[in-house]
Design a protein around this motif. Structure first.
Motif, short mmCIF file in Angstrom:
data_model
loop_
_atom_site.label_atom_id
_atom_site.label_comp_id
_atom_site.label_asym_id
_atom_site.label_seq_id
_atom_site.Cartn_x
_atom_site.Cartn_y
_atom_site.Cartn_z
N PHE A 75 0.82 -1.21 0.00
CA PHE A 75 0.00 0.00 0.00
C PHE A 75 0.85 1.26 0.00
O PHE A 75 2.03 1.24 0.36
N ASP A 76 0.23 2.36 -0.43
CA ASP A 76 0.81 3.69 -0.34
C ASP A 76 0.25 4.41 0.88
O ASP A 76 -0.93 4.24 1.23
N TYR A 77 1.07 5.25 1.50
CA TYR A 77 0.60 6.08 2.60
C TYR A 77 -0.37 7.15 2.09
O TYR A 77 -0.37 7.51 0.91
N ARG A 78 -1.17 7.66 2.98
CA ARG A 78 -2.06 8.78 2.65
C ARG A 78 -1.24 9.93 2.04
O ARG A 78 -0.14 10.25 2.50
N SER A 93 -2.73 6.47 -3.22
CA SER A 93 -3.65 6.69 -2.11
C SER A 93 -4.21 8.11 -2.12
O SER A 93 -3.58 9.04 -2.64
N ASP A 144 -1.62 4.34 9.15
CA ASP A 144 -1.86 3.68 7.86
C ASP A 144 -1.45 2.21 7.92
O ASP A 144 -2.13 1.35 7.35
#
Length: 271
Positions: free
Chosen positions: A30-33, A38, A54
């Motif tokens: 996943f990518d961070y906010r 994201s 996250d």
């Protein structure tokens, strides 16, 4: 799985993820906010507490996926995220293993480490940019930005010789070479190494012995606190990424470690 400072999931992480998936592990990358694919505003702003949140959200999302045993979750992080995973895994009984790669685990140690490879003027300029960024953010205005990587002598978060070229060699299409400057002030206040002693799960720490970005001595101390299995590589910070000399060894060591501790995990992948 997630990246380090300013990184996105399409910047050198997919080969690790695909190797884990091929070994029979389920992967949520996943990518961070505010980064990459994201959502979130403002963009390109690192909040260390936000990134930890996250990771915790990603753990819950992974636990809710069909076929996943929610009591056997794994955390993998590289560079700055190598410290995040220690904090995220601490005091939990649903973590089956943790992999911390060339981890940034002690902000003060990192600041002292930087004095060996940066001039006082370079450090002063980066700090001044961070202070200005902090003041601007408190006024509600748009963040003051700086490059994630730049050439020696320029202002940037990472300005060691070769760092710009190393990062560009793994950069994916969603990666942007900019980051909110105030993170330079936040980094020095954090010491995720302290959480290592509270990680009950099997822990693998992969250390680049000539790491000029994340102090290897601090990583070794954290590994000792966490009763970790440790792998050493005679290289610098970026040399464990795809296309670099020690990537295959680091990848294979992590796969073997996870398979050993998660032998019963079934195969699917979401990279």
């Amino acid at each position: 799985m997630a990246h380090g400072l300013g990184g996105t999931k399409d910047s050198g992480l997919e080969p690790f993820a695909r190797a884990f998936a091929a070994a029979g592990l389920e992967v949520l990358l996943f990518d961070y906010r505010g980064f990459g694919g994201s959502g979130g505003e403002p963009r390109q702003v690192v909040s260390l507490d936000g990134q930890l949140e996250d990771y915790e959200a990603a753990l819950q999302a992974a636990a809710d996926l069909p076929g996943v045993d929610p009591s056997r979750l794994v955390l993998w992080g590289i560079s700055l995220a190598g410290g995040h995973v220690l904090r995220a895994a601490a005091d939990r009984d649903d973590i089956a293993a943790v992999v911390s790669v060339v981890p940034m685990v002690d902000g003060l140690a990192a600041a002292l480490h930087a004095t060996a490879s940066h001039t006082p003027g370079e450090l002063l300029r980066s700090t001044a940019r961070g202070i200005r960024g902090r003041l601007v953010s408190r006024s509600g205005r748009a963040p003051v930005m700086m490059p994630v990587v730049a050439r020696p002598g320029e202002v940037g978060a990472l300005t060691l010789p070769g760092a710009l070229e190393d990062y560009l060699s793994i950069a994916g299409p969603t990666w942007r070479n900019e980051i909110a400057a105030e993170v330079t002030l936040e980094l020095g206040t954090r010491k995720p190494a302290a959480a290592a002693a509270r990680v009950d799960a099997p822990l693998l720490v992969q250390i680049a012995d000539f790491d000029q970005s994340a102090p290897p001595q601090a990583a070794a101390k954290a590994a000792f606190k966490g009763r970790a299995e440790v792998r050493h590589y005679p290289c610098d910070h970026f040399d464990l990424f795809p296309g670099k000399p020690w990537h295959d060894a680091a990848r294979d060591h992590a796969v073997a470690f996870l398979v050993r501790h998660l032998a019963s995990t079934k195969v699917t992948a979401d990279a």
